[in-house]
Design a protein around this motif. Structure first.
Motif, mmCIF file in Angstrom:
data_model
loop_
_atom_site.group_PDB
_atom_site.id
_atom_site.type_symbol
_atom_site.label_atom_id
_atom_site.label_comp_id
_atom_site.label_asym_id
_atom_site.label_seq_id
_atom_site.Cartn_x
_atom_site.Cartn_y
_atom_site.Cartn_z
ATOM 1 N N ASN A 35 -2.215 1.938 -0.562
ATOM 2 C CA ASN A 35 -3.312 1.685 0.215
ATOM 3 C C ASN A 35 -3.203 1.982 1.655
ATOM 4 O O ASN A 35 -2.349 2.263 2.189
ATOM 5 N N ASP A 36 -4.513 2.400 2.309
ATOM 6 C CA ASP A 36 -4.575 2.706 3.537
ATOM 7 C C ASP A 36 -5.878 2.067 4.177
ATOM 8 O O ASP A 36 -6.876 2.424 3.952
ATOM 9 N N VAL A 37 -5.657 0.722 5.158
ATOM 10 C CA VAL A 37 -6.766 -0.114 5.506
ATOM 11 C C VAL A 37 -6.715 -0.114 6.931
ATOM 12 O O VAL A 37 -5.928 -0.397 7.593
ATOM 13 N N GLY A 38 -7.878 -0.058 7.407
ATOM 14 C CA GLY A 38 -8.156 -0.281 8.907
ATOM 15 C C GLY A 38 -8.808 -1.413 9.216
ATOM 16 O O GLY A 38 -9.748 -1.782 8.144
ATOM 17 N N TRP A 44 -3.045 -0.930 8.235
ATOM 18 C CA TRP A 44 -2.083 -1.110 7.352
ATOM 19 C C TRP A 44 -2.080 -0.252 6.179
ATOM 20 O O TRP A 44 -2.931 0.274 5.705
ATOM 21 N N VAL A 45 -0.646 0.365 5.925
ATOM 22 C CA VAL A 45 -0.443 1.461 4.828
ATOM 23 C C VAL A 45 0.513 0.841 3.910
ATOM 24 O O VAL A 45 1.589 0.346 4.146
ATOM 25 N N THR A 46 0.060 0.629 2.688
ATOM 26 C CA THR A 46 0.865 0.008 1.532
ATOM 27 C C THR A 46 1.551 1.287 0.830
ATOM 28 O O THR A 46 0.838 1.987 0.484
ATOM 29 N N VAL A 47 2.926 1.269 0.674
ATOM 30 C CA VAL A 47 3.753 2.326 0.095
ATOM 31 C C VAL A 47 4.693 1.628 -0.951
ATOM 32 O O VAL A 47 4.894 0.243 -0.640
ATOM 33 N N GLY A 48 5.087 2.179 -1.963
ATOM 34 C CA GLY A 48 6.008 1.580 -3.016
ATOM 35 C C GLY A 48 6.700 2.772 -3.663
ATOM 36 O O GLY A 48 6.145 3.887 -3.839
ATOM 37 N N SER A 49 7.597 2.312 -4.352
ATOM 38 C CA SER A 49 8.516 3.323 -5.409
ATOM 39 C C SER A 49 7.536 3.333 -6.811
ATOM 40 O O SER A 49 7.008 2.176 -7.022
ATOM 41 N N PRO A 50 7.418 4.423 -7.268
ATOM 42 C CA PRO A 50 6.928 4.683 -8.467
ATOM 43 C C PRO A 50 7.552 3.649 -9.610
ATOM 44 O O PRO A 50 7.055 3.497 -10.707
#
Length: 140
Positions: A35-38, A44-50
């Protein structure tokens, strides 16, 4: 409520440049951007492991809370710049292979791979914002 029902869903890491953070977390560590939200001038950028689709790391601005005063925001930015905010600890199958890849990216090395007396082999780097990230491999 039973503690057995609890699972980690999100944790937060403060970053001062989301584009640099994405380049590190996605391109170097291999995490996916979810996710990449302004909102109101913040991002806010949401990252995670597959490998963990139900656990996410939110890369957020320092002092993202609307309750922070301008002085609090400045203090958080200064702490981030000093690299004293806590990061996260990742696990990996091969600490040495991960170390080689992250070192090659030019990331700031804090600790080369070493065997710890508490049963793990680990290494540490700073992300582009200065957060300490540790990577551990369980000892055989």
């Amino acid at each position: 409520m039973d503690a057995m029902d609890l699972k980690l869903h999100q944790c937060f890491i403060a970053v001062d440049d989301h584009d640099k953070a994405i380049a590190f977390y996605r391109d170097v560590l291999g995490l996916e951007v979810r996710n990449d939200v302004g909102f109101e001038g913040m991002r806010w950028v949401t990252v995670g492991s597959p490998l963990q689709p139900d656990v996410s790391i939110v890369l957020e601005p320092p002092a993202a809370s609307p309750d922070f005063s301008p002085a609090d925001r400045e203090a958080m930015a200064q702490l981030l710049a000093k690299g004293v905010l806590r990061g996260v600890i990742f696990t990996t199958e091969s600490c040495d292979a991960l170390y080689a890849k992250v070192e090659e990216s030019g990331a700031d090395v804090l600790q080369e791979p070493m065997d710890q007396p508490y049963g793990v082999r680990d290494c540490a780097f700073r992300d582009p914002a200065g957060n300490v990230l540790r990577f551990m491999e369980r000892a055989a």
